[in-house]
Write a protein that holds these residues in place. Structure first.
Motif: not given
Ligand code: FES
Length: 110
Positions: A45-73
């Motif tokens: 995505t490019g996230a974190g590839g410039n100034c890096g100030s988003c790294l902590e928040m992006a990591t948190e969002v990515l970590d929270k995505a664990r424990g999710m599943r696709l909403a498919i039958p």
């Protein structure tokens, strides 16, 4: 009459990486497509590839995505070919929220 859930996700997206215009929705979508680490998220995505100030928040969002599943039958699948992107909806795992995976990346409570 409600609107489409994916449309709601996009409309409610929050910018996590201002430098590269990456939203929380983009990060969850990358996670759903198999992205598991911040370096991989930067490549996708490019996230974190410039100034890096988003790294902590992006990591948190990515970590929270664990424990999710696709909403498919149950019994169906969404296939991702290399380089392909798709819109998917994620829902949180229910129950005890314990995962024992084939790759052993999570072996217990989320
Ligand atoms: S805000 Fe993400 S690299 Fe600058």
């Amino acid at each position: 009459m409600g609107s489409h859930p994916v449309a709601n996700q996009v409309a409610n997206a929050v910018y996590i990486c201002i430098c590269n215009g990456v939203t929380d929705h983009d990060i969850r979508q990358a996670a759903a497509a198999g992205c598991k680490s911040m370096p991989e998220l930067t490549m996708r995505t490019g996230a974190g590839g410039n100034c890096g100030s988003c790294l902590e928040m992006a990591t948190e969002v990515l970590d929270k995505a664990r424990g999710m599943r696709l909403a498919i039958p149950s019994g169906t699948a969404v296939r991702f070919e290399p380089g392909q992107t798709r819109e998917v909806t994620l829902v949180a795992l229910g129950g005890k929220r314990e995962v024992y995976g084939f790759r052993q990346e999570v072996m217990g409570k989320l």
